[in-house]
Design a protein around this motif. Structure first.
Motif, PDB file in Angstrom:
ATOM      1  N   ILE A   1       0.854  -1.200   0.000  1.00  8.62           N
ATOM      2  CA  ILE A   1       0.000   0.000   0.000  1.00  8.62           C
ATOM      3  C   ILE A   1       0.885   1.244   0.000  1.00  8.62           C
ATOM      4  O   ILE A   1       2.082   1.152   0.320  1.00  8.62           O
ATOM      5  CB  ILE A   1      -0.979  -0.042   1.211  1.00  8.62           C
ATOM      6  CG1 ILE A   1      -2.139   0.949   1.053  1.00  8.62           C
ATOM      7  CG2 ILE A   1      -0.265   0.188   2.537  1.00  8.62           C
ATOM      8  CD1 ILE A   1      -3.311   0.700   2.009  1.00  8.62           C
ATOM      9  N   GLY A   2       0.312   2.377  -0.345  1.00  8.90           N
ATOM     10  CA  GLY A   2       1.080   3.632  -0.383  1.00  8.90           C
ATOM     11  C   GLY A   2       2.200   3.519  -1.403  1.00  8.90           C
ATOM     12  O   GLY A   2       1.987   3.069  -2.536  1.00  8.90           O
ATOM     13  N   GLY A   3       3.402   3.845  -0.987  1.00 11.89           N
ATOM     14  CA  GLY A   3       4.539   3.783  -1.901  1.00 11.89           C
ATOM     15  C   GLY A   3       4.849   2.366  -2.363  1.00 11.89           C
ATOM     16  O   GLY A   3       5.506   2.169  -3.387  1.00 11.89           O
ATOM     17  N   SER A   4       4.387   1.372  -1.635  1.00 12.30           N
ATOM     18  CA  SER A   4       4.642  -0.014  -2.021  1.00 12.30           C
ATOM     19  C   SER A   4       3.589  -0.525  -2.999  1.00 12.30           C
ATOM     20  O   SER A   4       3.559  -1.716  -3.329  1.00 12.30           O
ATOM     21  CB  SER A   4       4.687  -0.902  -0.768  1.00 12.30           C
ATOM     22  OG  SER A   4       5.712  -0.440   0.083  1.00 12.30           O
TER      23      SER A   4
ATOM     24  N   SER B   1       6.521  -4.276   1.385  1.00 13.21           N
ATOM     25  CA  SER B   1       6.339  -3.351   2.510  1.00 13.21           C
ATOM     26  C   SER B   1       7.703  -2.980   3.072  1.00 13.21           C
ATOM     27  O   SER B   1       8.448  -3.850   3.517  1.00 13.21           O
ATOM     28  CB  SER B   1       5.484  -4.007   3.603  1.00 13.21           C
ATOM     29  OG  SER B   1       5.405  -3.153   4.721  1.00 13.21           O
ATOM     30  N   LYS B   2       7.992  -1.695   3.030  1.00 13.81           N
ATOM     31  CA  LYS B   2       9.278  -1.242   3.566  1.00 13.81           C
ATOM     32  C   LYS B   2       9.431  -1.695   5.023  1.00 13.81           C
ATOM     33  O   LYS B   2      10.417  -2.294   5.405  1.00 13.81           O
ATOM     34  CB  LYS B   2       9.350   0.285   3.453  1.00 13.81           C
ATOM     35  CG  LYS B   2      10.587   0.883   4.076  1.00 13.81           C
ATOM     36  CD  LYS B   2      10.622   2.388   3.870  1.00 13.81           C
ATOM     37  CE  LYS B   2      11.706   3.004   4.743  1.00 13.81           C
ATOM     38  NZ  LYS B   2      11.827   4.444   4.583  1.00 13.81           N
ATOM     39  N   THR B   3       8.397  -1.420   5.828  1.00 17.61           N
ATOM     40  CA  THR B   3       8.482  -1.724   7.262  1.00 17.61           C
ATOM     41  C   THR B   3       8.063  -3.159   7.590  1.00 17.61           C
ATOM     42  O   THR B   3       8.432  -3.695   8.624  1.00 17.61           O
ATOM     43  CB  THR B   3       7.545  -0.787   8.039  1.00 17.61           C
ATOM     44  OG1 THR B   3       6.225  -0.939   7.476  1.00 17.61           O
ATOM     45  CG2 THR B   3       7.991   0.656   7.924  1.00 17.61           C
TER      46      THR B   3
ATOM     47  N   THR C   1       2.947  -2.711   8.185  1.00 17.51           N
ATOM     48  CA  THR C   1       1.732  -1.994   7.782  1.00 17.51           C
ATOM     49  C   THR C   1       0.525  -2.935   7.853  1.00 17.51           C
ATOM     50  O   THR C   1       0.518  -4.001   7.217  1.00 17.51           O
ATOM     51  CB  THR C   1       1.920  -1.422   6.353  1.00 17.51           C
ATOM     52  OG1 THR C   1       3.113  -0.646   6.359  1.00 17.51           O
ATOM     53  CG2 THR C   1       0.747  -0.563   5.925  1.00 17.51           C
TER      54      THR C   1
ATOM     55  N   GLN D   1       0.699  11.139  -3.994  1.00 20.01           N
ATOM     56  CA  GLN D   1       1.493  10.743  -2.822  1.00 20.01           C
ATOM     57  C   GLN D   1       2.829  11.472  -2.825  1.00 20.01           C
ATOM     58  O   GLN D   1       3.258  12.004  -1.800  1.00 20.01           O
ATOM     59  CB  GLN D   1       1.739   9.222  -2.778  1.00 20.01           C
ATOM     60  CG  GLN D   1       2.404   8.830  -1.459  1.00 20.01           C
ATOM     61  CD  GLN D   1       2.987   7.430  -1.408  1.00 20.01           C
ATOM     62  OE1 GLN D   1       3.206   6.804  -2.437  1.00 20.01           O
ATOM     63  NE2 GLN D   1       3.256   6.954  -0.214  1.00 20.01           N
TER      64      GLN D   1
ATOM     65  N   GLU E   1       2.305  13.938   0.202  1.00 19.82           N
ATOM     66  CA  GLU E   1       2.921  13.356   1.398  1.00 19.82           C
ATOM     67  C   GLU E   1       4.259  14.054   1.672  1.00 19.82           C
ATOM     68  O   GLU E   1       4.702  14.141   2.812  1.00 19.82           O
ATOM     69  CB  GLU E   1       3.131  11.842   1.225  1.00 19.82           C
ATOM     70  CG  GLU E   1       3.371  11.140   2.552  1.00 19.82           C
ATOM     71  CD  GLU E   1       3.248   9.620   2.479  1.00 19.82           C
ATOM     72  OE1 GLU E   1       2.277   9.084   3.039  1.00 19.82           O
ATOM     73  OE2 GLU E   1       4.107   8.971   1.866  1.00 19.82           O
TER      74      GLU E   1
ATOM     75  N   GLN F   1       6.668  11.680   7.162  1.00 19.11           N
ATOM     76  CA  GLN F   1       5.219  11.581   6.934  1.00 19.11           C
ATOM     77  C   GLN F   1       4.500  11.292   8.245  1.00 19.11           C
ATOM     78  O   GLN F   1       3.698  10.383   8.342  1.00 19.11           O
ATOM     79  CB  GLN F   1       4.863  10.523   5.860  1.00 19.11           C
ATOM     80  CG  GLN F   1       5.380   9.103   6.078  1.00 19.11           C
ATOM     81  CD  GLN F   1       6.845   8.974   5.764  1.00 19.11           C
ATOM     82  OE1 GLN F   1       7.315   9.475   4.760  1.00 19.11           O
ATOM     83  NE2 GLN F   1       7.586   8.327   6.661  1.00 19.11           N
TER      84      GLN F   1
ATOM     85  N   VAL G   1       0.587  10.723   8.749  1.00 22.53           N
ATOM     86  CA  VAL G   1      -0.186   9.515   8.439  1.00 22.53           C
ATOM     87  C   VAL G   1      -0.433   8.698   9.708  1.00 22.53           C
ATOM     88  O   VAL G   1      -1.321   7.845   9.761  1.00 22.53           O
ATOM     89  CB  VAL G   1       0.576   8.663   7.387  1.00 22.53           C
ATOM     90  CG1 VAL G   1      -0.261   7.518   6.892  1.00 22.53           C
ATOM     91  CG2 VAL G   1       1.026   9.524   6.222  1.00 22.53           C
TER      92      VAL G   1
ATOM     93  N   LYS H   1      -3.841   5.902  11.927  1.00 21.47           N
ATOM     94  CA  LYS H   1      -3.515   4.476  12.104  1.00 21.47           C
ATOM     95  C   LYS H   1      -3.721   4.065  13.558  1.00 21.47           C
ATOM     96  O   LYS H   1      -4.311   3.027  13.848  1.00 21.47           O
ATOM     97  CB  LYS H   1      -2.036   4.238  11.758  1.00 21.47           C
ATOM     98  CG  LYS H   1      -1.706   4.208  10.299  1.00 21.47           C
ATOM     99  CD  LYS H   1      -0.301   3.633  10.155  1.00 21.47           C
ATOM    100  CE  LYS H   1       0.346   4.042   8.857  1.00 21.47           C
ATOM    101  NZ  LYS H   1       1.765   3.718   8.791  1.00 21.47           N
TER     102      LYS H   1
END
Ligand code: G6P
Length: 551
Positions: A162-165, A215-217, A220, A359, A363, A509, A512, A516
């Motif tokens: 999601i988002g940048g991914s 997913s970078k992290t 998410t 984005q 963002e 960011q 955001v 969440k």
């Protein structure tokens, strides 16, 4: 930190404000063209793309600017420390200071293998090692050498992120569809709405589907939940955990979460924390694109962006194309009161480009705190929006032509179509609209002309167009991987320029986060079937949902 806090303390800002007072009363674009036959030459720039020899023409001449404006805007860039910040980014300095990170997506597309370091350590070999892995893996999948757990060739790719991914991979694979392998079906699942994953799975066969968990992290909630749902669905048929290795790969910076999920380290394509989510399509996050268009084309995409990076890094500010784009945006936002920035590609394959840019821009520059922690004394990031034309013309362009708002607009067209159907007739019609729109927005239609056409007196004001609406026209030879890479990098550096002048950190960011956290708390209440402490509206809505949504 630069030697100023608020951008409007800069000398050139005050000079621009004075200049604006005279220019805004005087500038009638069509008259400026009539007065100055050199206007187009003065305010257009050609980008020569060393990656594939193509060119991109940026025509800034239909904007509210004179030579004096451009000189003052360039002075603003200089006083804001743009060259230093840019050089710091390219030197791997931690310019994302709120997160203590370098901003180094430019190192992901360093196709000339220039020295690039973070903390005194070269990143070049690590970047190239991941690219090599992407090359090997994509070739295996595309050729059929990589097989599913029952020995069948992969024919469906599901990117879960999601988002940048998500936005980069979707946009680029759509924009470069003419280069795609049509035997591969692509799905992009981002939304936590179960419909998104359910629809992708309905269309997939566990024996021939490859899931890319992007997913970078790797924390998410949407992505982890969707990935677990996909895993459950897959194991229902495959039964055996060992089959996961053939069907799930991870694109992430977080090795421990990836292994916890059950994906083998050797099926992980890593990248570093100096890659921001919205700048990550150039990293392992771009694997879906690489699988679809093939490694050679993916590499060309990187090389095109690298060519624009070199232009941004080395060209004097007055000739620097993304710098001019960014300064014009500041000029419209802060001196003309524009609230928006419209990007309309005349290209059906580019239909997700505005969403991607939303984005990138919003963002990055949707911030109100200066780099030294003060609330800004001026307006910052514009609301970016857009749709492909000509469709957009038949919906919201009415407001552009006759509304009360000033909407600086970019039009993008590739001269050569990938589909020159009907002897290129469609392309000529598309192009004629590209030219006609920017011309009409500038010229308008005076009441005298409406009258001369015989319009009844009472309709004359309704049919009159004031004109003098500014546009930037971007003409690409052909939307090749290298051209698209360069175009995205143009918008990245434009956004960088804006953020530098506004003296905000374009690379975090935090905004955001709040939503969440609140969602996690309310999810607990929904699981318990009872609304907790909220305002009257929120608790009533939760109760109404609980009453109506029972399974
Ligand atoms: O790649 P991920 O870590 O899953 O993050 C996905 C997205 O989530 C966020 O909330 C950020 O605002 C985005 O910048 C990011 O691209």
């Amino acid at each position: 930190m630069p030697g100023f806090s608020q951008a409007n303390e800069l000398k050139s800002w005050t000079e621009l404000a004075t200049h604006h007072k005279t220019l805004s009363k005087d500038i009638v674009l069509k008259e400026y063209f009539a007065k100055d036959p050199q206007r187009f030459e003065k305010f257009s720039r050609v980008f020569k793309n060393e990656a594939d020899g193509g060119e991109i023409l940026f025509d800034f001449s239909k904007n509210f600017l004179t030579e004096e404006t451009l000189d003052l805007l360039v002075k603003l860039a200089e006083e804001s420390g743009l060259e230093k910040l840019r050089n710091d980014m390219f030197a791997g300095e931690k310019i994302n200071f709120t997160e203590g990170r370098a901003v180094y997506h430019v190192a992901l597309r360093n196709t000339s293998n220039t020295k690039m370091e973070v903390d005194g350590k070269s990143v070049v070999d690590d970047v190239n090692a991941v690219l090599e892995h992407m090359k090997e893996f994509s070739e295996q999948v595309r050729s059929g050498e990589w097989k599913g757990y029952t020995g069948k060739k992969i024919n469906t790719i599901v990117n879960i992120g999601i988002g940048g991914s998500d936005l980069g991979p979707v946009m680029v694979s759509e924009a470069l569809k003419p280069y795609g392998d049509r035997n591969l079906k692509l799905h992009f699942v981002s939304n936590i709405d179960g419909t998104h994953i359910a629809e992708a799975l309905k269309d997939s066969d566990p024996e021939t589907t490859l899931f890319l968990v992007a997913s970078k992290t790797f924390t998410t909630a949407e992505t982890v939940t969707n990935a677990n749902t996909a895993k459950t669905w897959f194991l229902k048929t495959a039964k055996d955990d060992s089959a996961i290795a053939k069907h799930f790969v991870a694109l992430s910076t977080n090795e421990s979460e990836v292994t916890k999920f059950g994906i083998d380290k050797k099926n992980m394509f890593p990248f570093s924390d100096w890659v921001g989510g919205r700048y990550s399509v150039w990293s392992a996050i771009g694997l879906s694109v690489c699988l679809y268009i093939g490694y050679e084309n993916f590499y060309q995409f990187l090389a095109g962006a690298h060519a624009m990076d070199q232009h941004f890094l080395k060209t004097p500010l007055k000739e620097n194309i993304p710098v001019i784009g960014g300064l014009l945006s500041v000029w419209y936002s802060d001196f003309f009161g524009a609230q928006t920035h419209l990007v309309a590609p005349f290209d059906q394959y580019m239909h997700r480009f505005p969403a991607y840019l939303q984005q990138l821009s919003m963002e990055s520059n949707g911030k109100a705190i200066t780099r030294d922690g003060k609330y800004v004394n001026y307006t910052t990031g514009p609301i970016l929006f857009g749709e492909p034309a000509t469709n957009a013309q038949h919906s919201f362009f009415q407001l552009l032509h006759q509304g009360t708002k000033l909407i600086p607009t970019d039009f993008i067209l590739a001269a050569k179509s990938h589909n020159p159907v009907e002897g290129n007739k469609h392309q000529r019609m598309l192009a004629s609209n590209f030219f006609a729109q920017s011309e009409a927005l500038m010229l308008g239609k005076p009441d005298s002309e409406v009258k001369a056409e015989g319009a009844p007196e009472e309709l004359i004001p309704h049919k009159t167009f004031l004109g003098n609406r500014p546009t930037t026209s971007i003409l690409v030879d052909k939307m090749t991987p290298a051209a698209l890479g360069a175009l995205i990098a143009y918008y990245e550096h434009l956004t960088f320029t804006e953020g530098c002048v506004w003296n905000i950190n374009s690379f975090d960011q935090w905004g955001v986060e709040l939503g969440k956290k609140l969602a996690v708390k309310i999810l607990g209440e929904l699981d318990d079937g009872k609304a907790g402490e909220h305002d009257g509206s929120t608790s009533s809505l939760i109760e109404a949902f609980l009453a109506r949504g029972k399974l």
